[in-house]
Motif scaffolding. Structure first.
Motif, PDB file in Angstrom:
ATOM      1  N   ASP A  78      41.181  56.724 170.537  1.00  0.00           N
ATOM      2  CA  ASP A  78      39.862  56.768 171.166  1.00  0.00           C
ATOM      3  C   ASP A  78      39.969  56.333 172.629  1.00  0.00           C
ATOM      4  N   ARG A  79      39.289  57.044 173.525  1.00  0.00           N
ATOM      5  CA  ARG A  79      39.414  56.781 174.964  1.00  0.00           C
ATOM      6  C   ARG A  79      38.988  55.356 175.318  1.00  0.00           C
ATOM      7  N   LYS A  80      37.876  54.922 174.753  1.00  0.00           N
ATOM      8  CA  LYS A  80      37.394  53.571 175.053  1.00  0.00           C
ATOM      9  C   LYS A  80      38.406  52.530 174.606  1.00  0.00           C
ATOM     10  N   GLU A  81      38.959  52.740 173.420  1.00  0.00           N
ATOM     11  CA  GLU A  81      39.958  51.809 172.892  1.00  0.00           C
ATOM     12  C   GLU A  81      41.208  51.807 173.776  1.00  0.00           C
ATOM     13  N   PHE A  82      41.627  52.993 174.234  1.00  0.00           N
ATOM     14  CA  PHE A  82      42.806  53.108 175.096  1.00  0.00           C
ATOM     15  C   PHE A  82      42.603  52.322 176.392  1.00  0.00           C
ATOM     16  N   ILE A  83      41.439  52.509 177.029  1.00  0.00           N
ATOM     17  CA  ILE A  83      41.157  51.830 178.294  1.00  0.00           C
ATOM     18  C   ILE A  83      41.107  50.324 178.086  1.00  0.00           C
ATOM     19  N   GLN A  84      40.513  49.895 176.999  1.00  0.00           N
ATOM     20  CA  GLN A  84      40.444  48.456 176.718  1.00  0.00           C
ATOM     21  C   GLN A  84      41.838  47.868 176.536  1.00  0.00           C
ATOM     22  N   GLN A  85      42.692  48.572 175.812  1.00  0.00           N
ATOM     23  CA  GLN A  85      44.065  48.096 175.618  1.00  0.00           C
ATOM     24  C   GLN A  85      44.811  48.031 176.950  1.00  0.00           C
ATOM     25  N   ALA A  86      44.616  49.054 177.781  1.00  0.00           N
ATOM     26  CA  ALA A  86      45.286  49.079 179.080  1.00  0.00           C
ATOM     27  C   ALA A  86      44.820  47.923 179.962  1.00  0.00           C
ATOM     28  N   GLU A  87      43.505  47.702 180.002  1.00  0.00           N
ATOM     29  CA  GLU A  87      42.974  46.614 180.825  1.00  0.00           C
ATOM     30  C   GLU A  87      43.432  45.255 180.310  1.00  0.00           C
ATOM     31  N   LYS A  88      43.541  45.140 178.998  1.00  0.00           N
ATOM     32  CA  LYS A  88      44.029  43.887 178.408  1.00  0.00           C
ATOM     33  C   LYS A  88      45.471  43.615 178.841  1.00  0.00           C
ATOM     34  N   SER A  89      46.231  44.696 179.059  1.00  0.00           N
ATOM     35  CA  SER A  89      47.619  44.571 179.510  1.00  0.00           C
ATOM     36  C   SER A  89      47.725  44.546 181.035  1.00  0.00           C
ATOM     37  N   ARG A  90      46.580  44.399 181.691  1.00  0.00           N
ATOM     38  CA  ARG A  90      46.517  44.312 183.156  1.00  0.00           C
ATOM     39  C   ARG A  90      47.055  45.569 183.829  1.00  0.00           C
ATOM     40  N   VAL A  91      46.666  46.710 183.286  1.00  0.00           N
ATOM     41  CA  VAL A  91      47.040  48.004 183.843  1.00  0.00           C
ATOM     42  C   VAL A  91      45.845  48.580 184.592  1.00  0.00           C
ATOM     43  N   THR A  92      46.052  49.032 185.816  1.00  0.00           N
ATOM     44  CA  THR A  92      44.993  49.709 186.565  1.00  0.00           C
ATOM     45  C   THR A  92      44.706  51.047 185.907  1.00  0.00           C
ATOM     46  N   THR A  93      43.466  51.296 185.548  1.00  0.00           N
ATOM     47  CA  THR A  93      43.144  52.443 184.686  1.00  0.00           C
ATOM     48  C   THR A  93      42.539  53.630 185.424  1.00  0.00           C
ATOM     49  N   THR A  94      42.413  53.554 186.736  1.00  0.00           N
ATOM     50  CA  THR A  94      41.771  54.669 187.450  1.00  0.00           C
ATOM     51  C   THR A  94      42.536  55.974 187.270  1.00  0.00           C
ATOM     52  N   ARG A  95      43.855  55.911 187.102  1.00  0.00           N
ATOM     53  CA  ARG A  95      44.632  57.146 186.971  1.00  0.00           C
ATOM     54  C   ARG A  95      44.401  57.862 185.640  1.00  0.00           C
ATOM     55  N   PHE A  96      43.700  57.207 184.701  1.00  0.00           N
ATOM     56  CA  PHE A  96      43.432  57.824 183.410  1.00  0.00           C
ATOM     57  C   PHE A  96      42.045  58.468 183.339  1.00  0.00           C
ATOM     58  N   GLN A  97      41.281  58.383 184.428  1.00  0.00           N
ATOM     59  CA  GLN A  97      39.890  58.839 184.387  1.00  0.00           C
ATOM     60  C   GLN A  97      39.762  60.328 184.077  1.00  0.00           C
ATOM     61  N   LEU A 108      49.642  52.018 195.406  1.00  0.00           N
ATOM     62  CA  LEU A 108      48.400  51.990 196.192  1.00  0.00           C
ATOM     63  C   LEU A 108      47.253  51.411 195.363  1.00  0.00           C
ATOM     64  N   GLU A 109      47.128  51.839 194.118  1.00  0.00           N
ATOM     65  CA  GLU A 109      46.072  51.314 193.257  1.00  0.00           C
ATOM     66  C   GLU A 109      46.207  49.806 193.062  1.00  0.00           C
ATOM     67  N   ASP A 110      47.436  49.350 192.830  1.00  0.00           N
ATOM     68  CA  ASP A 110      47.659  47.909 192.647  1.00  0.00           C
ATOM     69  C   ASP A 110      47.367  47.138 193.937  1.00  0.00           C
ATOM     70  N   PHE A 111      47.731  47.702 195.074  1.00  0.00           N
ATOM     71  CA  PHE A 111      47.499  47.054 196.365  1.00  0.00           C
ATOM     72  C   PHE A 111      46.003  46.906 196.614  1.00  0.00           C
ATOM     73  N   ILE A 112      45.234  47.943 196.291  1.00  0.00           N
ATOM     74  CA  ILE A 112      43.782  47.901 196.476  1.00  0.00           C
ATOM     75  C   ILE A 112      43.164  46.832 195.587  1.00  0.00           C
ATOM     76  N   GLU A 113      43.590  46.792 194.326  1.00  0.00           N
ATOM     77  CA  GLU A 113      43.013  45.832 193.386  1.00  0.00           C
ATOM     78  C   GLU A 113      43.404  44.404 193.756  1.00  0.00           C
ATOM     79  N   THR A 114      44.666  44.194 194.116  1.00  0.00           N
ATOM     80  CA  THR A 114      45.145  42.851 194.457  1.00  0.00           C
ATOM     81  C   THR A 114      44.440  42.294 195.687  1.00  0.00           C
TER      82      THR A 114
END
Length: 709
Positions: free
Chosen positions: A558-577, A114-120
């Motif tokens: 570090d949370r910021k570093e984790f989110i940046q790495q995830a986004e760099k790998s094209r991972v939807t990060t809302t589930r980590f909030q 669902l998250e990927d469908f919304i973003e796409t």
């Protein structure tokens, strides 16, 4: 003297019947239960159907016949993503074979999809995503969590103003979804507890009294007595389809109207396994070559599975078995809650030996003739044994299974005066299943949970219906009467319970009661470095903190570093909030870590109060590892929904029959932290906290305010 007891299970045959004019693919026939299910779902006087056919007898076809032959739009829910993936292939196969006129579109949906469908598709919200997907899919395969949250008015834009809820009407989403589908299927529903039964029952009654005429089908080898009782008391018309009770199974070739659904199986019971966490792992290591590898050497072309309770054990065993299977050019794969989507999708098909956890024991259609499994309880035992013998592909090779269960249960089965089995004898599946159920210890079903906490959800549904009297004039009244009759509650008393929690600033407790499986308040965002073959984007996951502390080596991220790495790998990060913290898993422990929760003050008064708490300042004590102090700080700073007992965990598990994966852990306070014995307190979190409180609350006088939240 043999190290195992051995029994032989007979083949199982299911009665086939005439098709009542249903056009079937060539060489297909219907089992009795499939025809009965189709008739019941076509009957306008029946709301709910329960199909209790045996594992392997085609319950999935029974469920989707209506979609294939009548074009009925269907939403089907599955408790695991792995089962939903397996069923998507199965339903597509039905479509290919039946060639239905309306050419139904089949979609699979979970939170990540669902998250990927919304973003796409650049959609503004989950509500838009759900509406779009349901408009496109005549057959939607999802999980009961999403089904429930749609009917708990999530995914709506809401805000508070002047103490009142403002924003979108409660029926903006659920009425659209329910208009799109005629049939709602709940597969393998027996794996859920009374908390989830209450959640789904609330949703069914909401649909019944707002969008009438819908059908509900429950598929399970064991019908849920609690749900049957709710249907009885609430006025829902239901029909059980029970082929075993109607003698629609036999255990030898008996004419042409019987189809074989299970092969003969030789089942081994090791005699000496202790009831501890390492006994199954030790047995597998000791017998990895003499039993397991030898089977594959003796019977080339075999396929097998090992199903365990511990992810850490699976991780270690995968490495071990890869080493000894590689010389035979045989492939060993894993499938657990930590396995990436690519590996999960490929593992069942490609593995010669698949090693996994509960992600694969629920309903997945294996083609195997060798199985080793742990059985945590009777239902779990029967469920896992049902993975073997479903296909005749392996003849003339035998079908062998090893049940790794504690020796005290083995003794009940074989060694006492009234034991149901004798070594080297042969039994039918019905007799066998009854014996297993009677020999396992009691497991608590938390039958009072719906009355105590499930009715909190009911009150919230009722409150929304009171705002929708213009659209549904009779719904509020009818829903209230049905719930009060079924759950034996007064809905206004539930309003008082909610208000009291709010006054005590315990909104999180209400939120927990309204969650489906729990709020995941101890889930961590993780980068999994334990499987270097996984694609980079699939290494970003979530997992619960107690499991990490017990089984894995890890580093703080570090949370910021984790989110940046995830986004760099094209991972939807809302589930980590909402994640408690971010960690990198670097390996797994050879021995489970000894750790505990710690409260820096005197916890005794809180434990004696018997109330569900929202507690801060908890800490983590004992494990030594990178980032442990920061993890403890993260836990300490979060208000956690919990229940604390002044009994130790081992006593509670034994006395109350708590399930194996029940979230209850040892707790020490400032006066007990240095005690070398087990900590004297037990703490349960989230949904488990409410369930544990329920067991004790109903034993207390109702005028004891300390026991009323």
């Amino acid at each position: 003297m043999s190290e195992n007891y051995t029994i032989n299970l007979k083949a199982v045959y299911s009665q086939t019947v005439s098709t009542l004019g249903v056009k079937l693919p060539d060489d297909w026939s219907l089992s009795w239960h499939q025809r009965e299910t189709l008739e019941a779902l076509r009957d306008p006087n029946i709301d709910v159907v329960f199909n209790t056919a045996m594992t392997g007898d085609g319950k999935s076809l029974a469920a989707f016949l209506l979609a294939m032959v009548d074009g009925v739009s269907t939403m089907a829910t599955y408790p695991t993503n792995e089962l939903a993936r397996d069923q998507q292939k199965q339903v597509q196969n039905y479509k290919d074979k039946f060639q239905p006129e309306k050419d139904p579109q089949i979609y699979r949906l979970n939170a990540a999809i669902l998250e990927d469908f919304i973003e796409t598709n650049k959609l503004p919200s989950k509500q838009s995503g759900l509406t779009n997907l349901s408009n496109q899919a005549e057959i939607l395969l999802t999980n009961p969590d999403i089904f429930y949250y749609i009917h708990d008015f999530r995914y709506l834009r809401r805000f508070k103003k002047d103490g009142k809820t403002k924003g979108e009407n409660a029926n903006k989403l659920f009425s659209k979804i329910d208009d799109n589908y005629k049939l709602f299927i709940f597969d393998e529903f027996h794996v859920f507890s009374s908390a989830q039964v209450a959640s789904i029952f609330n949703a069914i009654l909401l649909i019944k009294h707002t969008v009438p005429g819908k059908k509900f089908l429950f598929l399970s080898a064991t019908p849920d007595d609690l749900l049957l009782d709710f249907c009885d008391k609430s006025g829902l018309n239901y029909k059980p389809i029970e082929p075993a009770k109607k003698e629609k199974y036999c255990f030898s070739v008996n004419g042409t109207q019987w189809r074989q659904i299970s092969q003969p199986i030789t089942l081994f019971f090791p005699k000496t396994l202790e009831p501890n966490l390492s006994s199954s792992y030790d047995w597998l290591i000791e017998n990895s070559e003499s039993v397991i590898l030898k089977f594959f050497q003796d019977y080339p072309g075999s396929k097998g599975a090992i199903i365990l309770n511990s992810i850490a054990a699976v991780k270690k065993l995968v490495k071990h078995f890869k080493g000894i299977f590689k010389p035979l050019d045989l492939e060993v794969r894993e499938n657990t809650g930590l396995t990436g989507e690519t590996e999960k999708a490929e593992s069942v098909e490609k593995a010669d030996l698949l090693i996994g956890t509960s992600t694969i024991d629920v309903g997945v259609d294996f083609r195997i003739n060798f199985l080793v499994f742990e059985g945590a309880d009777a239902g779990n035992f029967i469920q896992r044994l049902g993975r073997i013998g479903r296909h005749k592909d392996f003849h003339p090779h035998p079908y062998h299974a090893y049940a790794l269960i504690p020796k005290f249960i083995v003794q009940r089965l074989f060694e006492i005066n009234s034991s149901p089995f004798q070594d080297n004898e042969t039994y039918d599946r019905v007799t066998f299943t009854e014996a297993i159920r009677s020999s396992y210890p009691f497991v608590n079903e938390f039958k009072q949970y719906p009355k105590r906490w499930g009715a909190i959800q009911s009150a919230c549904v009722h409150q929304e219906l009171r705002r929708l009297t213009h659209q549904y004039p009779e719904a509020e009244k009818n829903f209230k009467e049905a719930i009060e009759a079924a759950l034996d509650v007064n809905i206004w008393h539930k309003y008082n319970q909610i208000n009291q929690c709010l006054e005590e600033k315990k909104k999180k407790v209400i939120d927990e009661a309204r969650s489906f499986r729990g709020s995941s308040q101890l889930d961590c965002a993780i980068y999994d470095d334990t499987n270097p073959e996984e694609p980079e984007n699939e290494r970003f996951k979530t997992y619960n903190l107690p499991g990490i502390l017990s089984n894995f080596k890890f580093e703080w991220v570090d949370r910021k570093e984790f989110i940046q790495q995830a986004e760099k790998s094209r991972v939807t990060t809302t589930r980590f909030q909402e994640a408690l913290c971010c960690l990198k898993l670097t390996g797994y422990r050879e021995v489970r870590e000894d750790w505990r929760f710690y409260y820096p003050e005197d916890i005794n008064d809180i434990a004696k109060s018997g109330k569900v708490q929202v507690l801060k300042n908890l800490e983590i004590r004992q494990p030594q590892g990178s980032g442990i102090n920061k993890i403890s700080d993260a836990v300490s700073g979060r208000g956690l929904v919990c229940f604390i007992s002044d009994c130790d965990r081992a006593y509670l598990r034994a006395k109350l029959g708590l399930p194996i994966h029940f979230q209850a852990y040892s707790l020490a306070d400032k006066y007990s932290s240095d005690d070398k014995k087990s900590p004297p307190y037990t703490i349960a979190f989230g949904k488990s906290a409410l369930m544990l409180e329920t067991l004790l609350w109903f034993r207390k006088p109702k005028n004891d305010e300390g026991w009323i939240c």
